[in-house]
Design a protein around this motif. Structure first.
Motif, PDB file in Angstrom:
ATOM      1  N   ALA A   1      43.280  33.239  42.116  1.00  0.00           N
ATOM      2  CA  ALA A   1      43.536  34.621  41.687  1.00  0.00           C
ATOM      3  C   ALA A   1      44.816  35.141  42.340  1.00  0.00           C
ATOM      4  O   ALA A   1      45.146  34.765  43.459  1.00  0.00           O
ATOM      5  CB  ALA A   1      42.353  35.503  42.067  1.00  0.00           C
TER       6      ALA A   1
ATOM      7  N   ARG B   1      37.834  43.663  43.558  1.00  0.00           N
ATOM      8  CA  ARG B   1      37.388  42.279  43.349  1.00  0.00           C
ATOM      9  C   ARG B   1      38.362  41.638  42.364  1.00  0.00           C
ATOM     10  O   ARG B   1      38.585  42.166  41.276  1.00  0.00           O
ATOM     11  CB  ARG B   1      35.975  42.322  42.765  1.00  0.00           C
ATOM     12  CG  ARG B   1      35.312  40.987  42.586  1.00  0.00           C
ATOM     13  CD  ARG B   1      33.877  41.208  42.095  1.00  0.00           C
ATOM     14  NE  ARG B   1      33.120  39.965  42.089  1.00  0.00           N
ATOM     15  CZ  ARG B   1      33.194  39.053  41.119  1.00  0.00           C
ATOM     16  NH1 ARG B   1      33.963  39.268  40.072  1.00  0.00           N
ATOM     17  NH2 ARG B   1      32.479  37.942  41.205  1.00  0.00           N
TER      18      ARG B   1
ATOM     19  N   ASP C   1      38.299  30.882  48.193  1.00  0.00           N
ATOM     20  CA  ASP C   1      37.429  32.023  47.914  1.00  0.00           C
ATOM     21  C   ASP C   1      37.332  32.803  49.227  1.00  0.00           C
ATOM     22  O   ASP C   1      37.084  32.202  50.279  1.00  0.00           O
ATOM     23  CB  ASP C   1      36.016  31.548  47.522  1.00  0.00           C
ATOM     24  CG  ASP C   1      36.005  30.893  46.151  1.00  0.00           C
ATOM     25  OD1 ASP C   1      36.934  31.145  45.357  1.00  0.00           O
ATOM     26  OD2 ASP C   1      35.066  30.127  45.877  1.00  0.00           O
TER      27      ASP C   1
ATOM     28  N   PHE D   1      39.186  35.223  44.700  1.00  0.00           N
ATOM     29  CA  PHE D   1      38.697  33.867  44.416  1.00  0.00           C
ATOM     30  C   PHE D   1      39.873  32.919  44.231  1.00  0.00           C
ATOM     31  O   PHE D   1      41.006  33.343  43.949  1.00  0.00           O
ATOM     32  CB  PHE D   1      37.801  33.898  43.172  1.00  0.00           C
ATOM     33  CG  PHE D   1      36.595  34.783  43.392  1.00  0.00           C
ATOM     34  CD1 PHE D   1      35.447  34.279  43.984  1.00  0.00           C
ATOM     35  CD2 PHE D   1      36.635  36.144  43.076  1.00  0.00           C
ATOM     36  CE1 PHE D   1      34.354  35.093  44.228  1.00  0.00           C
ATOM     37  CE2 PHE D   1      35.550  36.966  43.319  1.00  0.00           C
ATOM     38  CZ  PHE D   1      34.403  36.443  43.906  1.00  0.00           C
TER      39      PHE D   1
ATOM     40  N   ALA E   1      39.170  38.151  40.403  1.00  0.00           N
ATOM     41  CA  ALA E   1      38.814  36.780  40.008  1.00  0.00           C
ATOM     42  C   ALA E   1      40.044  36.114  39.396  1.00  0.00           C
ATOM     43  O   ALA E   1      40.986  36.789  38.974  1.00  0.00           O
ATOM     44  CB  ALA E   1      37.670  36.815  39.000  1.00  0.00           C
TER      45      ALA E   1
END
Ligand code: AMP
Ligand code: MG
Length: 412
Positions: free
Chosen positions: A105, A83, A61, A102, A85
């Motif tokens: 990903a 962002r 992460d 994260f 994920a």
């Protein structure tokens, strides 16, 4: 029996060699659900249709960046532009920005490293990064585990949990496995009664029935247990006929010595063929190997420890090979003897032993004091066998070959 009719004495290695050559692996292949394939034997080698992982992805992460944009000796501040994920695809990374990312990903195009969250501090849409990372850091590369087209599982592998997981990781929902070997067992002896019954004078419990069926189950087989058979020719022939109909391999205990009450040899001869082997090993000299119609026949001795040891040394590799397993050899290890064995037998001995750590933390082998072939407690006390070569005395401190029960009771 006089000397003229005595069958030849075979070494353990000769007997094993003979058995493994005689084993006819099952041919039929079934399609098993991968989820249900634990303990089955893979029939063909498996090549991966995909790369694993399928795309470059983050091992942490954190923030995906261009490593060259980070200052190696000071804090770098970048705008957080997106962002990403696990399970989503990001956009190409704009210059002088970072992508919040994260574990698992996909790395966005343009990024070449991930800064772990612990080395960052985000305020609004600005992330402060220190220390910097180098190119490739915290990125799991596409195909770093498995490249598409690579052979990942070999035919003849006994499938354990790890193989099942690997097969799933390349998307295999089903696996080709050999059909299950059918193994019939029965137990000869007029003296045998079942646990739960009272012992009359002259009777003993049929422990071999429990040992042998459990050994088979431990290796993943489901035995066809035909029970206790009285010491007479007709009964033995009848059960052999039934066993040959139902099974690929028949395994029995007892009745293969040379006494008048031993009917196994005569019975097998009547409907098939049999070789009576005297194997240069202790425990477990007599072993019978033969064939009835399409079924192989293995006659183990009657003494309980002999059954356990001859099963582990001979029947186990034979059965695994018959089931299509390639690697049937148990691993053995050199260990230091913490005992003297000064009067070795002329036959190879398999001594029940245990590894015990000394004051120095080093484990050394100690022997069970009673090595008789009827002393089943030795198999419970011990955690393996010392392979003691014929006619070779052992002195404390010398190296000996130890085969752990965990190897003999396992399949790979
Ligand atoms: P045999 O080979 O039939 O002469 O048996 C050798 C020894 O093993 C004898 O002492 C038998 O009583 C014993 N034995 C044979 N079969 C079994 C069994 N199924 N369970 C326990 N002991 C047995
Ligand atoms: Mg008997």
């Amino acid at each position: 029996m006089n000397d003229k009719t005595q069958p030849p004495l075979l070494s353990v290695d000769e007997a094993l060699d003979h058995l493994l050559h005689a084993a006819e692996p099952v041919q039929a292949i079934e399609d098993a659900l991968t989820m249900d394939a634990l303990g089955r034997v893979l029939a063909t080698s498996i090549t991966s249709p995909v790369s694993v992982p399928p795309y470059n992805n983050s091992a942490m992460d954190g923030y995906a960046v261009r490593a060259a944009e980070l200052n190696p000796s000071a804090v770098t501040r970048l705008q957080v532009s997106q962002r990403i994920a696990a399970g989503t695809m990001g956009d190409p990374l704009a210059a002088h920005t970072a992508a919040r990312i994260f574990t698992g990903a996909p790395i966005p195009e343009g990024a070449d490293a991930v800064v772990m969250q612990e080395n960052t501090k985000q305020t609004d849409d600005i992330v402060a990064i220190h220390p910097a990372v180098t190119t490739g850091e915290n990125i799991r590369l596409a195909g770093e585990d498995i490249a598409a087209g690579a052979m990942v599982l070999q035919g003849g592998t006994h499938l354990g949990p790890q193989h099942i997981g690997l097969a799933a990781s390349i998307g295999m929902a089903r696996l080709p496995v050999y059909r299950k070997l059918r193994i019939a067992t029965f137990f000869t002896g007029d003296e045998l009664v079942m646990p739960g019954e009272a012992l009359a004078p002259g009777q003993i419990y049929n422990s071999n029935r429990f040992t042998l069926n459990s050994l088979l189950r431990r290796l993943g087989f489901i035995p066809i247990d035909l029970g206790t058979v009285p010491d007479n020719l007709e009964a033995t022939v009848a059960v052999l006929k039934q066993a040959a109909q139902e099974a690929d391999v028949i395994i029995t205990s007892g009745g293969v010595s040379v006494g008048e009450e031993d009917y196994v040899k005569a019975a097998v001869e009547q409907i098939g063929s049999i070789n009576m082997w005297r194997i240069a090993m202790k425990p477990g000299k007599p072993l019978a190997f033969g064939r009835i119609e399409n079924a192989a026949f293995i006659g183990l001795p009657g003494n309980p420890v002999s059954v356990f040891v001859t099963f582990c040394i001979f029947a186990r590799p034979f059965l695994l090979r018959s089931q299509g397993v390639m690697n049937v050899t148990p691993r053995s290890f050199w260990v230091e003897a913490n005992f003297d064995w000064l009067k070795p037998d002329r036959r190879r001995e398999y001594l029940r032993a245990r590894l015990e750590p000394g004051m120095d933390g080093v484990s050394r082998a100690v022997l069970f004091p009673h090595q008789g072939s009827g002393v089943l407690t030795s198999t419970v006390w011990g955690d393996g066998l010392i392979n003691c070569p014929a006619g070779t005395p052992i002195k404390r401190g010398e190296r000996v070959r130890f085969i752990p029960f965990s190897e003999l009771l396992a399949c790979y």
